[in-house]
Each structure stands twice: as C-alpha cells, then as structure tokens.
Scaffold this motif. Structure first.
Motif, PDB file in Angstrom:
ATOM      1  N   LEU A  39      47.283  38.120  48.524  1.00 48.97           N
ATOM      2  CA  LEU A  39      47.039  39.817  49.004  1.00 48.97           C
ATOM      3  C   LEU A  39      47.410  40.465  47.894  1.00 48.97           C
ATOM      4  O   LEU A  39      46.915  41.667  47.865  1.00 48.97           O
ATOM      5  N   LYS A  40      48.135  40.115  46.977  1.00 56.34           N
ATOM      6  CA  LYS A  40      48.596  41.078  45.980  1.00 56.34           C
ATOM      7  C   LYS A  40      47.748  41.160  45.149  1.00 56.34           C
ATOM      8  O   LYS A  40      47.167  42.283  44.823  1.00 56.34           O
ATOM      9  N   THR A  41      46.306  40.577  44.730  1.00 55.61           N
ATOM     10  CA  THR A  41      45.442  40.936  44.063  1.00 55.61           C
ATOM     11  C   THR A  41      44.228  41.735  45.481  1.00 55.61           C
ATOM     12  O   THR A  41      44.239  42.255  44.654  1.00 55.61           O
ATOM     13  N   LEU A  42      44.402  41.696  46.219  1.00 56.24           N
ATOM     14  CA  LEU A  42      43.326  42.391  46.862  1.00 56.24           C
ATOM     15  C   LEU A  42      43.535  43.775  47.805  1.00 56.24           C
ATOM     16  O   LEU A  42      42.240  44.387  47.778  1.00 56.24           O
ATOM     17  N   GLN A  43      44.855  44.064  48.097  1.00 55.70           N
ATOM     18  CA  GLN A  43      45.561  44.598  48.533  1.00 55.70           C
ATOM     19  C   GLN A  43      45.237  45.581  47.050  1.00 55.70           C
ATOM     20  O   GLN A  43      45.559  45.837  46.077  1.00 55.70           O
ATOM     21  N   GLY A  44      45.107  46.519  47.945  1.00 55.09           N
ATOM     22  CA  GLY A  44      44.362  47.655  46.783  1.00 55.09           C
ATOM     23  C   GLY A  44      43.686  48.201  46.176  1.00 55.09           C
ATOM     24  O   GLY A  44      43.144  49.132  45.020  1.00 55.09           O
ATOM     25  N   HIS A 161      40.535  28.507  44.065  1.00 57.17           N
ATOM     26  CA  HIS A 161      39.874  28.429  42.915  1.00 57.17           C
ATOM     27  C   HIS A 161      38.920  29.784  43.048  1.00 57.17           C
ATOM     28  O   HIS A 161      39.099  30.259  41.994  1.00 57.17           O
ATOM     29  N   HIS A 162      39.121  30.663  44.953  1.00 59.32           N
ATOM     30  CA  HIS A 162      38.341  31.514  44.953  1.00 59.32           C
ATOM     31  C   HIS A 162      38.779  32.857  44.368  1.00 59.32           C
ATOM     32  O   HIS A 162      37.897  34.139  43.481  1.00 59.32           O
ATOM     33  N   LEU A 163      39.828  32.974  44.202  1.00 61.49           N
ATOM     34  CA  LEU A 163      40.964  34.017  44.261  1.00 61.49           C
ATOM     35  C   LEU A 163      40.937  34.303  42.141  1.00 61.49           C
ATOM     36  O   LEU A 163      40.606  34.940  41.344  1.00 61.49           O
ATOM     37  N   GLN A 164      41.190  32.747  41.577  1.00 63.59           N
ATOM     38  CA  GLN A 164      40.837  32.913  39.825  1.00 63.59           C
ATOM     39  C   GLN A 164      39.269  33.517  39.667  1.00 63.59           C
ATOM     40  O   GLN A 164      39.120  34.269  39.039  1.00 63.59           O
ATOM     41  N   VAL A 165      38.466  33.098  40.539  1.00 60.81           N
ATOM     42  CA  VAL A 165      36.987  33.734  40.193  1.00 60.81           C
ATOM     43  C   VAL A 165      37.069  34.947  40.617  1.00 60.81           C
ATOM     44  O   VAL A 165      36.710  36.437  39.737  1.00 60.81           O
ATOM     45  N   ILE A 166      37.468  35.966  41.859  1.00 56.52           N
ATOM     46  CA  ILE A 166      37.890  36.970  41.226  1.00 56.52           C
ATOM     47  C   ILE A 166      38.315  37.643  40.452  1.00 56.52           C
ATOM     48  O   ILE A 166      37.584  38.389  40.189  1.00 56.52           O
ATOM     49  N   LYS A 167      39.461  36.692  40.344  1.00 55.72           N
ATOM     50  CA  LYS A 167      40.008  37.561  38.555  1.00 55.72           C
ATOM     51  C   LYS A 167      39.442  37.331  37.465  1.00 55.72           C
ATOM     52  O   LYS A 167      39.470  38.741  36.536  1.00 55.72           O
ATOM     53  N   GLU A 168      38.416  36.660  37.369  1.00 54.48           N
ATOM     54  CA  GLU A 168      37.431  36.686  35.956  1.00 54.48           C
ATOM     55  C   GLU A 168      36.330  37.318  35.913  1.00 54.48           C
ATOM     56  O   GLU A 168      35.500  37.657  35.292  1.00 54.48           O
ATOM     57  N   ARG A 169      36.059  37.277  36.924  1.00 51.67           N
ATOM     58  CA  ARG A 169      34.175  37.672  36.980  1.00 51.67           C
ATOM     59  C   ARG A 169      33.933  39.143  38.167  1.00 51.67           C
ATOM     60  O   ARG A 169      32.819  39.726  37.936  1.00 51.67           O
ATOM     61  N   TYR A 170      35.055  39.568  38.777  1.00 61.28           N
ATOM     62  CA  TYR A 170      35.185  40.748  39.334  1.00 61.28           C
ATOM     63  C   TYR A 170      35.864  41.282  39.142  1.00 61.28           C
ATOM     64  O   TYR A 170      35.656  42.981  38.294  1.00 61.28           O
ATOM     65  N   LEU A 171      37.647  41.158  38.990  1.00 67.46           N
ATOM     66  CA  LEU A 171      37.962  42.122  38.412  1.00 67.46           C
ATOM     67  C   LEU A 171      37.939  43.228  37.273  1.00 67.46           C
ATOM     68  O   LEU A 171      38.481  43.663  36.411  1.00 67.46           O
ATOM     69  N   THR A 172      37.426  42.002  36.043  1.00 67.06           N
ATOM     70  CA  THR A 172      37.456  41.876  34.757  1.00 67.06           C
ATOM     71  C   THR A 172      36.563  42.482  34.656  1.00 67.06           C
ATOM     72  O   THR A 172      35.987  43.631  33.628  1.00 67.06           O
ATOM     73  N   LYS A 173      35.345  43.047  35.473  1.00 64.92           N
ATOM     74  CA  LYS A 173      34.245  43.606  35.167  1.00 64.92           C
ATOM     75  C   LYS A 173      33.915  44.955  36.130  1.00 64.92           C
ATOM     76  O   LYS A 173      32.963  46.034  35.450  1.00 64.92           O
ATOM     77  N   ILE A 174      34.513  45.341  36.718  1.00 58.01           N
ATOM     78  CA  ILE A 174      34.754  46.438  36.896  1.00 58.01           C
ATOM     79  C   ILE A 174      36.557  47.010  37.483  1.00 58.01           C
ATOM     80  O   ILE A 174      37.140  46.074  37.535  1.00 58.01           O
ATOM     81  N   GLY A 175      36.987  48.432  36.871  1.00 60.24           N
ATOM     82  CA  GLY A 175      37.501  49.173  36.574  1.00 60.24           C
ATOM     83  C   GLY A 175      38.390  49.458  38.185  1.00 60.24           C
ATOM     84  O   GLY A 175      39.315  49.508  38.623  1.00 60.24           O
TER      85      GLY A 175
END
Length: 175
Positions: A39-44, A161-175
């Motif tokens: 929730l901390k990662t995805l909210q907002g 696992h999926h949270l780590q993928v989101i952090k590494e492959r999604y949130l680092t690619k787009i601000g």
C-alpha cells in the motif's frame, strides 16, 4: 523465524517462501507487514505509473495488483480446504487467463487497493484461526503437496516478489 520443511511445498514456490521467511516475521505479522509495504508503494501512483508496462506483453501495475488479489483468493481457498482436512487434489489455475479476463482497464485503482486490503484482512483472519496442527496439515493441489502454513507464506512471498518487480522494473523506468 519459522522454518518450513522442503516437503511442505513444491520447489517452484521456493523463491516466494524464501522471501517470506527472510523477513523473520510470524505468518500473520508477515501478511500485515507485506500489505503495508504494498500500500505504501502503490498509493499515490499517477495514472501513467499505474498503466505503465516496461515491455511488450508485460502486465501493468494495475494488472499485477489484480493478479495479487486473484491469487490470494485462490490460495486462501486452498488453505481453507486443506485446513479442514479435505484431501481432494485441487486443480491449478491459469494466471494469464485470469489476467486477460480481469477487465482491469474498467476498474478504479483506489477501489482495487481497498479490495486488496479487504482480501488481505480476510486472509489474516483465516490464518489466525488455524492452530499449529492445522497449519501443518498438508493436502494436494495440482499434483503437489503443500501445507497450510506454506500457503500463507507463499501468499506473502508472492506479493513481496511482485512488489520488488514493481519497484525495479516499473517505478525506476517512469517517474
């Protein structure tokens, strides 16, 4: 830290189980902790971030969240059946089929986060209701033995696992 025996789950669950056990949290504490992290990662997140795909054919963050909700419901169902000593070999499921038919584009992301929270709270209550004997009970799904407690750790580890993928492959690619 709880230790699971390798005979409590199929080897393809090892990465999820290892991620879960590395937290050194009890099963229900881990379910709560993992929920908060997600929730901390995805909210907002912006609409652009929610719909972003880092490569052709990959799921969006929104689809990953729906996948986590669907998978948790399925795993909780399995845990309930196993906990009640149902020895029926339960079938597997096709995660890609479920994702393709989830209609995520029509869903509100904030409502999906609320749904995830409710599903997780249901899982926490389910696992809190199991005693040590029940947690160690095993049955078969898709031809593989799994214990009730391994299912709980797999739920959390899968989400981590999926949270780590989101952090590494999604949130680092787009601000």
């Amino acid at each position: 830290m709880e230790m699971l025996n390798s005979n409590e789950y199929a080897t393809f669950y090892q990465p999820y189980i290892s991620a879960a056990l590395a937290t050194n949290l009890s099963l229900t504490d881990l379910l709560e902790h993992a929920k908060i992290q997600l929730l901390k990662t995805l909210q907002g997140l912006s609409p652009e971030q929610i719909d972003f795909r880092y490569a052709e054919g990959k799921w969006s963050v929104k689809e990953i969240l729906q996948h986590l909700i669907d998978a948790e419901r399925i795993f909780a169902y399995r845990a309930l059946r196993f906990a009640r000593f149902d020895k029926t070999d339960l079938p597997g499921y096709d995660e890609n089929l479920l994702a393709a038919n989830s209609y995520c584009d029509e869903k509100d992301f904030k409502a999906m986060l609320e749904e995830f929270t409710i599903v997780r709270q249901s899982s926490v209550m389910l696992f809190k209701g199991f005693n040590e004997t029940v947690l160690l009970n095993k049955a078969t799904c898709n031809g593989y033995q799994m214990s009730v407690r391994a299912i709980g750790f797999a739920i959390s580890g899968h989400q981590l696992h999926h949270l780590q993928v989101i952090k590494e492959r999604y949130l680092t690619k787009i601000g």
